[in-house]
Design a protein around this motif. Structure first.
Motif, PDB file in Angstrom:
ATOM      1  N   ASN A 123       0.807  -1.221   0.000  1.00 35.83           N
ATOM      2  CA  ASN A 123       0.000   0.000   0.000  1.00 35.83           C
ATOM      3  C   ASN A 123       0.836   1.265   0.000  1.00 35.83           C
ATOM      4  O   ASN A 123       0.471   2.258  -0.631  1.00 35.83           O
ATOM      5  CB  ASN A 123      -0.944   0.006   1.200  1.00 35.83           C
ATOM      6  N   GLN A 131       2.554   1.370  -3.546  1.00 36.80           N
ATOM      7  CA  GLN A 131       1.704   0.883  -4.625  1.00 36.80           C
ATOM      8  C   GLN A 131       2.433  -0.053  -5.586  1.00 36.80           C
ATOM      9  O   GLN A 131       2.128  -0.115  -6.783  1.00 36.80           O
ATOM     10  CB  GLN A 131       1.103   2.058  -5.399  1.00 36.80           C
ATOM     11  N   GLN A 165      -5.773  -2.798  -6.914  1.00 42.15           N
ATOM     12  CA  GLN A 165      -5.212  -1.454  -6.831  1.00 42.15           C
ATOM     13  C   GLN A 165      -6.222  -0.475  -6.242  1.00 42.15           C
ATOM     14  O   GLN A 165      -5.873   0.386  -5.426  1.00 42.15           O
ATOM     15  CB  GLN A 165      -4.784  -0.977  -8.223  1.00 42.15           C
ATOM     16  N   SER A 198      -6.410  -0.954  -2.602  1.00 39.39           N
ATOM     17  CA  SER A 198      -5.167  -0.470  -2.015  1.00 39.39           C
ATOM     18  C   SER A 198      -5.187   1.050  -1.893  1.00 39.39           C
ATOM     19  O   SER A 198      -4.779   1.612  -0.869  1.00 39.39           O
ATOM     20  CB  SER A 198      -3.976  -0.910  -2.878  1.00 39.39           C
ATOM     21  N   THR A 214      -7.494  -5.786   2.753  1.00 42.44           N
ATOM     22  CA  THR A 214      -6.332  -4.961   3.067  1.00 42.44           C
ATOM     23  C   THR A 214      -6.138  -4.909   4.574  1.00 42.44           C
ATOM     24  O   THR A 214      -7.114  -4.820   5.335  1.00 42.44           O
ATOM     25  CB  THR A 214      -6.475  -3.540   2.487  1.00 42.44           C
ATOM     26  N   TYR A 248      -0.648  -4.203   3.375  1.00 39.69           N
ATOM     27  CA  TYR A 248      -0.765  -4.888   2.094  1.00 39.69           C
ATOM     28  C   TYR A 248      -2.225  -4.999   1.689  1.00 39.69           C
ATOM     29  O   TYR A 248      -3.122  -5.035   2.538  1.00 39.69           O
ATOM     30  CB  TYR A 248      -0.169  -6.303   2.167  1.00 39.69           C
ATOM     31  N   THR A 249      -2.445  -5.098   0.382  1.00 37.94           N
ATOM     32  CA  THR A 249      -3.758  -5.423  -0.157  1.00 37.94           C
ATOM     33  C   THR A 249      -3.616  -6.676  -0.997  1.00 37.94           C
ATOM     34  O   THR A 249      -2.710  -6.786  -1.825  1.00 37.94           O
ATOM     35  CB  THR A 249      -4.311  -4.273  -1.008  1.00 37.94           C
TER      36      THR A 249
END
Length: 784
Positions: free
Chosen positions: A316, A319, A459, A462, A544, A548-549
């Motif tokens: 996160n 990215q 994404q 995130s 998430t 982290y996602t």
């Protein structure tokens, strides 16, 4: 007759001619070496290569000419350079492309032996031969190689010559270039080469057809060990290192190229067709662990006709994609497209978009997490959304609607918010796969009617977490590659709305043994959402933990249905297992400065009204939530009989007032089924009943079906007649009798369950219901 004078003149003339020829030759040579090297000589097809963050090889695909030829390295390790120069060209840094001492020695040795036993090719000359692609050993070919070697020496640095040579040298079979050879023979990069490995790679190009792993291994080892002795004599290797190096065994055979992220490499090749070398942010060990996890899961899922899995992990903070499994399948069946990168293929979104709609509604002040939303049969121009369990709850809080992923409240909310606005929001959060116009999607946009892919969906979640952390002021689009990022649109969800939404998503019940996660203090906090597309084609889970996602997709590449496919039961357990592989995250603090509080009714989550019990609810500070409770009402009671009264039958000064949650008839019918403790207001006192209609704000009964102005297509029965219409109504008092009329003709009564089966012809019709007090409701509809 020749005199001494004539001889001198002749010699002078010959010397002048020789000098002129030498000058012309020198000028020609000078002009030649100053002419740029033909760029086409350096062109050759390369393999496509993908490296992890730690330079480990993730995947590679063979070059178009079926050779393993990796792009040239930017630098060569010192061990290999010393081994190569010791074996091939000791005076490489001193000569100009031709080693005259080596040439003289070779000529003398060959004359003594009466045959060619030694050559004098420098590395520059060998590079020239590789560039020219000469196979013959003729004088003309040798001359052209010498000339090109001189040009290369003049125009390139020594380091460039070494890099270009080692990128083309043959290492046996279809292995070309030092980088490919290092990975094929030793399964690691150049930087990890030992002295024994460097020596072996140095001697292989000398005659790779005759000396290789499968043939003449003894000769290959002898050559390697002799080179190691020479390196020791020159002071590069200590006696101990020499002994250890000679003990290293030769590899038994070339090793297969790793394919830990082959699907990502395939997508990168398509996106960047001119690029062959890719350096990713992927964590090698994490990639291996998740690959192994999904591989194990694939076996069990295949028994349920679920053959494809995909997973993505995003850091996160920056990215960056840390793990990428584009398609894990054990099936060799072409229908399941083993080589297809499903992680970037559009699939039905299921319920994954709901959190973004609720977040926008929080941000706009439309609702609060505690606000009750209608969950009753709803109709929109022929479209009737239904919940996954085919049940209705009457009213349900926004947070419970999101936790339970209820479809009807989400559709109703989208109808209020507006499809075009939400469509734009989805584009702003990074979804690029919405190919159709907003009106083509309609309200189904929120229920899986949209196309999305796992990468963009992960994404988006995130970035939602990044927004909740207050770190989205200057955000770049996530990238798989170093220095390949682009600015994106501002994320449309602010910090407070993002945090509120993620807090709600932490309340989802975890599947299986994980459902007890709250009992274990060591378990981490995860906000997550699942989705299952209509027809059992796609199962999603995205979560998430602050750091982290993780996104997981399951299904079949060809769209084949799998009746046991479920986001919560198929993808969610894998997502949680991936979180167990990753380090634990830190949940963002409550953004107090970005939130404000409201006093709301405890029962319905709207601004306090009607004398309700209150509680505190949070909303984004920019939101203006102004909705008073639509359900709480103050009811006037006779303090003796505790019956309901009004000002026309009882003195207002003597009335008691009590707050009740008063619901419309249809809503009340379904709300009562999930809230058995809910109580309607007391009945009217007998002497107040006659004027009660004037005191009430809404009738106690209502139509559920048909909807107002509906155009209904009835099925045709086997006898050719139209099927019957089943009309539905509800009354607050289930014992009440209702009287039904169709086009002003009496058709029957109902009590308890207010359904009426009606035979109708095509055209417009008027349906009327009357209660015992003479109150009437009407509904026009058309049969087509």
């Amino acid at each position: 007759m020749f005199t001494s004078k004539n001889i001198r003149q002749t010699l002078l003339r010959l010397m002048r001619i020789f000098a002129i020829c030498l000058c012309l030759l020198s000028l020609g040579l000078f002009g030649y070496i100053n002419t740029p090297v033909d760029a086409t000589l350096f062109k050759q097809p390369y393999s496509w290569v993908l490296f992890a963050e730690d330079k480990s090889l993730l995947a590679a695909s063979i070059a178009e000419d079926e050779q393993w030829r990796f792009p040239a390295s930017e630098a060569l390790p010192e061990k290999y350079v010393e081994a190569l120069l010791t074996f091939e060209d000791k005076r490489f840094y001193q000569h100009i492309g031709i080693d005259f001492l080596a040439l003289a020695r070779a000529i003398k040795l060959n004359l003594n032996q009466g045959r060619i036993v030694s050559g004098a090719s420098t590395i520059s000359m060998q590079l020239a031969r590789l560039l020219k692609k000469h196979n013959e050993r003729s004088f003309s070919a040798k001359l052209s190689e010498v000339l090109l070697a001189l040009k290369l020496e003049y125009q390139l640095s020594k380091e460039q010559i070494l890099i270009e040579y080692t990128a083309r040298a043959p290492y046996g079979g279809n292995i070309l270039g030092i980088s490919a050879a290092s990975w094929r023979y030793f399964n690691h990069g150049l930087a990890e080469l030992s002295w024994a490995e460097a020596a072996m790679l140095a001697v292989l190009p000398n005659n790779p057809a005759m000396i290789h792993l499968a043939k003449n291994r003894t000769q290959l080892k002898q050559k390697r060990d002799k080179l190691l002795d020479n390196l020791a004599q020159r002071g590069f290797i200590s006696e101990l290192d020499l002994k250890l190096a000679k003990l290293e065994a030769l590899p038994s055979r070339p090793k297969p190229i790793p394919q830990h992220a082959s699907h990502l490499l395939t997508s990168l090749k398509q996106k960047y067709p001119q690029q062959h070398l890719f350096h990713s942010h992927i964590h090698f060990q994490t990639q291996l662990a998740i690959n192994q996890l999904l591989s194990g899961a694939s076996l069990g899922l295949s028994h349920d006709n679920i053959h494809n899995l995909s997973a993505v992990v995003i850091d996160n903070a920056n990215q960056q994609v840390l793990a990428y499994i584009g398609n894990q399948t054990l099936s060799e069946n072409v229908n399941y497209a083993k080589s297809l990168d499903i992680a970037q293929r559009p699939r039905s979104s299921g319920s994954l978009l709901k959190p973004f709609l609720f977040a926008m509604a929080f941000q706009q002040g439309m609702i609060l997490p505690s606000s009750l939303l209608p969950d009753i049969p709803s109709y929109y121009q022929g479209y009737q959304p239904k919940n996954y369990d085919r049940e209705y709850r009457g009213l349900v809080s926004a947070e419970q609607a999101l936790i339970q992923s209820l479809n009807v409240p989400a559709v109703n909310l989208l109808a209020d918010y507006g499809v075009p606005f939400f469509y734009q929001n989805l584009q702003d959060i990074g979804l690029s796969t919405l190919w159709r116009q907003p009106d083509e999607y309609g309200l189904s946009l929120i229920l899986g009617g949209a196309e999305t892919n796992l990468v963009e969906m992960t994404q988006a979640y995130s970035r939602l977490m990044l927004s909740a952390q207050g770190q989205l002021e200057s955000q770049l689009m996530p990238s798989y590659l170093v220095n390949q990022v682009s600015q994106v649109k501002p994320f449309p969800i602010n910090q407070a709305a993002a945090w509120l939404t993620l807090e709600v998503l932490t309340g989802l019940n975890r599947p299986g043994i994980n459902s007890l996660w709250k009992s274990f203090a060591s378990q981490q906090k995860i906000a997550w959402k699942t989705g299952t597309s209509y027809g059992w084609h796609d199962a999603w889970a995205v979560g998430t933990n602050g750091r982290y996602t993780v996104g997981v997709w399951a299904g079949n590449a060809n769209g084949e249905e799998a009746r046991k496919l479920s986001g919560s039961l198929t993808s969610a357990p894998l997502m949680l297992d991936i979180f167990n592989i990753l380090p634990k995250g830190t949940w963002p603090e409550k953004p107090l400065r970005q939130l404000k509080s409201y006093q709301v009714c405890q029962a319905d989550g709207y601004l306090a009204a009607g004398g309700c019990k209150t509680t505190t609810a949070l909303a984004p500070i920019e939101a203006e939530f102004t909705q008073l409770s639509p359900y709480h009402k103050q009811v006037n009671l006779d303090p003796v009989s505790l019956k309901r009264v009004h000002g026309l039958c009882f003195s207002p000064a003597k009335m008691w007032q009590k707050s009740y949650l008063i619901l419309p008839a249809v809503t009340a019918y379904y709300y009562r089924q999930t809230n058995p403790n809910w109580r309607t207001p007391p009945e009217w006192r007998t002497d107040c009943t006659k004027q009660a209609v004037d005191a009430m704000e809404q009738l106690n009964f209502a139509f559920e079906y048909p909807p107002k102005g509906a155009k209904i297509k009835l099925p045709v029965e086997l006898d050719g007649k139209l099927g019957r219409l089943v009309a539905k109504a509800h009354h607050i008092n289930q014992n009440e009798v209702l009287y039904w009329h169709l086009d002003n003709e009496f058709i029957g009564t109902s009590q308890h369950i207010h359904d009426q089966e009606i035979a109708v012809n095509s055209g417009w019709h008027l349906l009327t219901i009357t209660n015992q007090q003479g109150e009437k409701i009407e509904r026009w509809f058309k049969v087509i």
